[in-house]
Design a protein around this motif. Sequence first.
Motif, PDB file in Angstrom:
ATOM      1  N   PHE A   1       0.829  -1.196   0.000  1.00  0.00           N
ATOM      2  CA  PHE A   1       0.000   0.000   0.000  1.00  0.00           C
ATOM      3  C   PHE A   1       0.868   1.253   0.000  1.00  0.00           C
ATOM      4  O   PHE A   1       1.966   1.234   0.537  1.00  0.00           O
ATOM      5  CB  PHE A   1      -0.899  -0.004   1.233  1.00  0.00           C
ATOM      6  CG  PHE A   1      -1.968  -1.049   1.158  1.00  0.00           C
ATOM      7  CD1 PHE A   1      -1.823  -2.237   1.821  1.00  0.00           C
ATOM      8  CD2 PHE A   1      -3.108  -0.843   0.402  1.00  0.00           C
ATOM      9  CE1 PHE A   1      -2.792  -3.210   1.746  1.00  0.00           C
ATOM     10  CE2 PHE A   1      -4.077  -1.811   0.323  1.00  0.00           C
ATOM     11  CZ  PHE A   1      -3.924  -2.998   0.992  1.00  0.00           C
TER      12      PHE A   1
ATOM     13  N   ASP B   1       2.374   4.961   1.024  1.00  0.00           N
ATOM     14  CA  ASP B   1       2.757   5.269   2.396  1.00  0.00           C
ATOM     15  C   ASP B   1       1.770   6.147   3.138  1.00  0.00           C
ATOM     16  O   ASP B   1       1.908   6.321   4.347  1.00  0.00           O
ATOM     17  CB  ASP B   1       4.148   5.911   2.420  1.00  0.00           C
ATOM     18  CG  ASP B   1       4.290   6.941   1.330  1.00  0.00           C
ATOM     19  OD1 ASP B   1       5.398   7.467   1.157  1.00  0.00           O
ATOM     20  OD2 ASP B   1       3.289   7.201   0.623  1.00  0.00           O
ATOM     21  N   PHE B   2       0.753   6.704   2.429  1.00  0.00           N
ATOM     22  CA  PHE B   2      -0.175   7.505   3.221  1.00  0.00           C
ATOM     23  C   PHE B   2      -1.273   6.646   3.860  1.00  0.00           C
ATOM     24  O   PHE B   2      -2.148   7.178   4.532  1.00  0.00           O
ATOM     25  CB  PHE B   2      -0.798   8.632   2.392  1.00  0.00           C
ATOM     26  CG  PHE B   2      -1.434   8.195   1.104  1.00  0.00           C
ATOM     27  CD1 PHE B   2      -0.743   8.369  -0.086  1.00  0.00           C
ATOM     28  CD2 PHE B   2      -2.689   7.640   1.063  1.00  0.00           C
ATOM     29  CE1 PHE B   2      -1.302   7.986  -1.292  1.00  0.00           C
ATOM     30  CE2 PHE B   2      -3.262   7.248  -0.129  1.00  0.00           C
ATOM     31  CZ  PHE B   2      -2.566   7.420  -1.309  1.00  0.00           C
ATOM     32  N   PHE B   3      -1.225   5.335   3.680  1.00  0.00           N
ATOM     33  CA  PHE B   3      -2.174   4.465   4.363  1.00  0.00           C
ATOM     34  C   PHE B   3      -1.738   4.278   5.800  1.00  0.00           C
ATOM     35  O   PHE B   3      -0.570   4.025   6.073  1.00  0.00           O
ATOM     36  CB  PHE B   3      -2.225   3.100   3.681  1.00  0.00           C
ATOM     37  CG  PHE B   3      -3.232   3.042   2.577  1.00  0.00           C
ATOM     38  CD1 PHE B   3      -3.028   3.760   1.410  1.00  0.00           C
ATOM     39  CD2 PHE B   3      -4.365   2.273   2.700  1.00  0.00           C
ATOM     40  CE1 PHE B   3      -3.957   3.702   0.394  1.00  0.00           C
ATOM     41  CE2 PHE B   3      -5.293   2.201   1.677  1.00  0.00           C
ATOM     42  CZ  PHE B   3      -5.092   2.918   0.525  1.00  0.00           C
TER      43      PHE B   3
ATOM     44  N   PRO C   1      -3.537  -0.394  10.715  1.00  0.00           N
ATOM     45  CA  PRO C   1      -4.841  -0.623  11.344  1.00  0.00           C
ATOM     46  C   PRO C   1      -4.705  -0.803  12.856  1.00  0.00           C
ATOM     47  O   PRO C   1      -3.682  -1.264  13.343  1.00  0.00           O
ATOM     48  CB  PRO C   1      -5.302  -1.939  10.703  1.00  0.00           C
ATOM     49  CG  PRO C   1      -4.060  -2.640  10.348  1.00  0.00           C
ATOM     50  CD  PRO C   1      -3.053  -1.573  10.011  1.00  0.00           C
ATOM     51  N   ILE C   2      -5.743  -0.421  13.563  1.00  0.00           N
ATOM     52  CA  ILE C   2      -5.776  -0.612  15.021  1.00  0.00           C
ATOM     53  C   ILE C   2      -7.015  -1.427  15.305  1.00  0.00           C
ATOM     54  O   ILE C   2      -8.137  -0.949  15.189  1.00  0.00           O
ATOM     55  CB  ILE C   2      -5.868   0.743  15.726  1.00  0.00           C
ATOM     56  CG1 ILE C   2      -4.673   1.591  15.322  1.00  0.00           C
ATOM     57  CG2 ILE C   2      -5.875   0.548  17.225  1.00  0.00           C
ATOM     58  CD1 ILE C   2      -4.786   3.014  15.755  1.00  0.00           C
TER      59      ILE C   2
ATOM     60  N   LEU D   1      -9.070   8.779   7.208  1.00  0.00           N
ATOM     61  CA  LEU D   1      -7.931   8.480   6.342  1.00  0.00           C
ATOM     62  C   LEU D   1      -8.025   7.053   5.836  1.00  0.00           C
ATOM     63  O   LEU D   1      -8.689   6.226   6.447  1.00  0.00           O
ATOM     64  CB  LEU D   1      -6.632   8.614   7.143  1.00  0.00           C
ATOM     65  CG  LEU D   1      -6.386   9.958   7.763  1.00  0.00           C
ATOM     66  CD1 LEU D   1      -5.267   9.828   8.761  1.00  0.00           C
ATOM     67  CD2 LEU D   1      -6.023  10.964   6.702  1.00  0.00           C
ATOM     68  N   PRO D   2      -7.332   6.743   4.753  1.00  0.00           N
ATOM     69  CA  PRO D   2      -7.326   5.350   4.328  1.00  0.00           C
ATOM     70  C   PRO D   2      -6.474   4.504   5.271  1.00  0.00           C
ATOM     71  O   PRO D   2      -5.435   4.950   5.747  1.00  0.00           O
ATOM     72  CB  PRO D   2      -6.698   5.399   2.932  1.00  0.00           C
ATOM     73  CG  PRO D   2      -5.993   6.675   2.864  1.00  0.00           C
ATOM     74  CD  PRO D   2      -6.632   7.611   3.809  1.00  0.00           C
ATOM     75  N   VAL D   3      -6.944   3.286   5.529  1.00  0.00           N
ATOM     76  CA  VAL D   3      -6.291   2.404   6.500  1.00  0.00           C
ATOM     77  C   VAL D   3      -5.943   1.087   5.816  1.00  0.00           C
ATOM     78  O   VAL D   3      -6.718   0.583   5.019  1.00  0.00           O
ATOM     79  CB  VAL D   3      -7.237   2.144   7.701  1.00  0.00           C
ATOM     80  CG1 VAL D   3      -6.583   1.222   8.694  1.00  0.00           C
ATOM     81  CG2 VAL D   3      -7.614   3.440   8.360  1.00  0.00           C
ATOM     82  N   LYS D   4      -4.774   0.558   6.127  1.00  0.00           N
ATOM     83  CA  LYS D   4      -4.410  -0.734   5.551  1.00  0.00           C
ATOM     84  C   LYS D   4      -5.247  -1.834   6.203  1.00  0.00           C
ATOM     85  O   LYS D   4      -5.610  -1.726   7.361  1.00  0.00           O
ATOM     86  CB  LYS D   4      -2.944  -1.040   5.872  1.00  0.00           C
ATOM     87  CG  LYS D   4      -1.965  -0.209   5.125  1.00  0.00           C
ATOM     88  CD  LYS D   4      -0.561  -0.751   5.371  1.00  0.00           C
ATOM     89  CE  LYS D   4       0.381   0.414   5.550  1.00  0.00           C
ATOM     90  NZ  LYS D   4       1.700   0.038   5.941  1.00  0.00           N
ATOM     91  N   PRO D   5      -5.501  -2.898   5.472  1.00  0.00           N
ATOM     92  CA  PRO D   5      -6.235  -3.989   6.131  1.00  0.00           C
ATOM     93  C   PRO D   5      -5.297  -4.780   7.041  1.00  0.00           C
ATOM     94  O   PRO D   5      -4.101  -4.834   6.782  1.00  0.00           O
ATOM     95  CB  PRO D   5      -6.700  -4.853   4.956  1.00  0.00           C
ATOM     96  CG  PRO D   5      -5.749  -4.577   3.879  1.00  0.00           C
ATOM     97  CD  PRO D   5      -5.279  -3.166   4.066  1.00  0.00           C
ATOM     98  N   PRO D   6      -5.829  -5.382   8.104  1.00  0.00           N
ATOM     99  CA  PRO D   6      -4.943  -6.161   8.980  1.00  0.00           C
ATOM    100  C   PRO D   6      -4.431  -7.404   8.268  1.00  0.00           C
ATOM    101  O   PRO D   6      -5.053  -7.903   7.340  1.00  0.00           O
ATOM    102  CB  PRO D   6      -5.845  -6.531  10.159  1.00  0.00           C
ATOM    103  CG  PRO D   6      -7.213  -6.275   9.721  1.00  0.00           C
ATOM    104  CD  PRO D   6      -7.179  -5.304   8.611  1.00  0.00           C
ATOM    105  N   ALA D   7      -3.299  -7.890   8.711  1.00  0.00           N
ATOM    106  CA  ALA D   7      -2.660  -9.018   8.035  1.00  0.00           C
ATOM    107  C   ALA D   7      -3.435 -10.299   8.297  1.00  0.00           C
ATOM    108  O   ALA D   7      -4.370 -10.325   9.085  1.00  0.00           O
ATOM    109  CB  ALA D   7      -1.227  -9.172   8.537  1.00  0.00           C
TER     110      ALA D   7
END
Lengths: 407, 371, 237
Positions: free
Chosen positions: C38, C40-42, C45-46, C67-73
Amino acid sequence: MMYQNCMKMSSVIIKQFLPHTKSVCARLRSPVVCNVFNYSTKVTTTSNEDVLNNLTDWETLSKKKKISKAMKAYLERAQAHDEFMHKQQFEYNIGKRHLANMMGEDPETFTQKDVDRAIEYLFPSGIYDPAARPLMKPPEEVFPARKAAEFDEAGRPHHFLFYTGKPSYFKLMYDAAENIQQLYNFQDKVIRKKATPDPNGKLNLGATVWLTKDQLENVLVEAITDLEYDNFKLVMERLVSLPYAYRIKDFIDKYRKPLASQKFALEIPKPSYDAEGRAFITTYECLRKKARGDVTIRAPGTGKITINGKDLTYFDDIQSREQVMFPLIFTGMQDRVDVECNIEGGGPSGQSGAIRWGIAWSLRSFVDADMLERMQVAGLLTRDFRRRERKKPGQPGARKKPTWKRR
Amino acid sequence: MLSRSWRHLARRYSQATTFRTNENSPAQHSEKQEGLFYTMKPELCKQLFSHGGFPKSFMQQTKTFTETAVMVRQPALDLISCIKASDLNQPAIRYVLYGEKGSGKSLTLAHVLHYAHEDGYLIVHVPWVSEWLRRVPRHKEMSNSQTNEGFVDLPLDAAAWLIHFKSQNQTLLKSENLKVSKEYVWSKREKTEAGSPLHTLVEHGINRVKYACDVVDVLIDEIKMLSSSKQCKTFVAIDGFNSFFYPLTRLSTPTKKTVKPDEVTLTTSFLKLTHNDWTNGVIVVTADQLAVPDDHQESFLPRYLLYKKGFDHLDPFVPIEVGRYNEKEFQSCVGYYRDRLWLRGPPEVETELKFTSACNPYRFMEQCAPL
Amino acid sequence: MSNHIRHLNKCILRYPSYTLPRISVVLQTREYSRPTSFPDFFQNPIFRKEDQAKLIESSELSKIAALPVKPPAVYETSSVYHDPLVNKVINHVMEKGNKQLARNLVEKAFENIKRSQIERYHLATTPEAKAKIELDPKKILHKAIANSKPLLQLQPIKRGGITYQVPGPITEKRSLFLAIKWLLEATYEKERTVHFPKQFAWELLDAANNTGKVVKKKQDLHRQCEANRAYAHYRWQ
């Protein structure tokens, strides 16, 4: 008539490759104007020429006004380009009107979006690369933007940084550095006066990001290397981190791009009702790596999960099962909904990831806004678009390189 | 503060009572004890199950929990009530327990075995058939059978089984009511007279390993005759019955030829036993996926596992499905594990485990392990 | 020719939603090539309930939600028994990407730890002794790793032709890495007949008690650092 129209259309559509040299080009009707090019074209004649001009002998009479070869070439090319662009604009406008006629719409209110749709309809293309498909756009977008005269007739450059090769980029860096210095001075002044910074003036950069390298190149009409782009970002970050950065908000905003608005909260679909009166939502196109599938959630349920007709035991390993249960347990809906999914392709990780996203996306309709935000922060609603990176020739893998030998 | 501790105590007390029952005799088990754990005395376990009977993982659990506790479940209750209600003058009824991997078939069998032992049945229990046919250490003691041409003997296994049989039926054998009907001549110097008690036969088999398989064969004939003549009632329990019908075994003769199960003498003996031509007995059999290699484990239904031959042999039979835990059983299992310190953690863990283990008893135990 | 194509692609105004990873040698830029990470502005996730509760308290949840958030692994869940340290250990145990097997081994090791601790619990007579025994295998793992983390490391520095081993600071990450590496190394030196989970369980229990090979190695390292104190100033020469 139609045939002529088509011919006109095709002439506009066919992209023309113009021979292109970087330094001596004309830039016409450029949408984003950098103020670097507003240096005036003052022709400063030397004193020699003044003296000679007053003489009326044969040499002076036959002496022509000194125009450097580069300037001459530039003028010629500029003229040609001007004419060319003018013609293209004319053809584009006519083509647009013809297209509007063909589609049966009003030529006056035919926007660029309608043009695009019409082209897609009339010339359907199966080509994968969007750049290779037929398109019809205003000539400014299609043909490369060129810089205005960078030097005057005598060949003296207008820009004080012309000899760096990338004047606009370095001017930008210079401006940023100057701004930093000014802000430091301002800060010193404020401290001397024992005042505090204005709390309302804090910059809010949450919803924007810095321009990407390509966008910056478009703005500056110059090619930039990766290193230079990194330096640009470093300098701007430094600028933004200062306490009085709000004073040069305009300068900063020019180089920030707003992010796409969050799609997760828009268009939450309403559940439809099936024969028994249970609300259900189906999400199609659940993708992850190579897995493709769809997920249906039925509302008043008991927590039954069916995957391809089988129970959760479809997945042998615990990790995949945990992933499937993740959104349900996170929202606490594990025994309030029934899940039904069909997936194919991919392996256990891909399939369970696809189902996880599908469940989270469908749960949007059954969950309140607060929980929706929490799901978004947890990242459950982001589509995982990563794919396997291809192996490159000359390397054993996607990133792995053969053993590095110093010599 | 005080009320909190009271509530805590009350919860502990109620928890203590919700998963255990004091009724330790399977004959008295009824619907009221469904889902509760009852403990077996250690001496009883040793007597009945010292050479098998419980799955290996369960044996480990007994050591960790310092007790043997079995859950009373619906299939076992059904089976026990069927046995109680059945008419023993009819030919022996055959029951087939089936279910997915890890759903509790062997433990159900053990529960019913306990009931049979209490009720005074003569127990013929094969703990795990694949042990003979598929578990092949470096060298498996095999010999060609003397009495039957072309058949293969497994002397050590047969002797081990005879020891198991002896320990399970200690009381019945000691009472010396059961007599051998015919005379059997083993060799020039050894023979068993007619009328001698059964345990001499068994001991002969244990001492003379060479004749162990034949002793087993003879013993089964004797048991059938004794049951039909109402001298004793027999309870036959075979775990992993479907591996008798799988086309191959892992055994191979010294000439490197793979042996089929039909060529093993023990197979024929137990197939004779499960034939319903004798009365005054009960036959309970399990069809288990683990008894066959992985390629042939598509389904757990008896029709698939028993193959045509086994199905015809056992037909007609009463199928009993052993399923996963239902809600009540799951909760009581959770309570028991917490009591035995096997499961620790906040209550949310239970909901997650319920789904990830899909309420399968074995998987649930496995997944509680690292927590 | 490639020049033309590159330039043309740049000219056509398009905003790709994901940019290419930085590849230094690009023969032909394709805007549709599959992204493997993704941009770098993603944001990260928390998803743990406690972390989210903290965010809600400080009312920053809505800001991050915009903001856009990466999905958890794939291996991360919000369940209570998910532990990042356990996951790290599983990754170090894993070989050739066989995560299932690695997770199985580590879980069996935890099971062994639990069984031995329960045995000890039942053998202990007084309630105080019972309370001292730690029954949670994850806590034992944490304790073992905390006991085997080195606080300094030796760096080879060459001065005047001689390479000195100079004691110096160690980052948190490297310290954690060394602790896990030593634990696994000690486990690999096992006998052939003993299975990996069992040996690993023994090593973890030893380390949690401050005995055993790994803790000895750490203490040896500390002693070496203490012995080489005199050279510490070489770091700044």
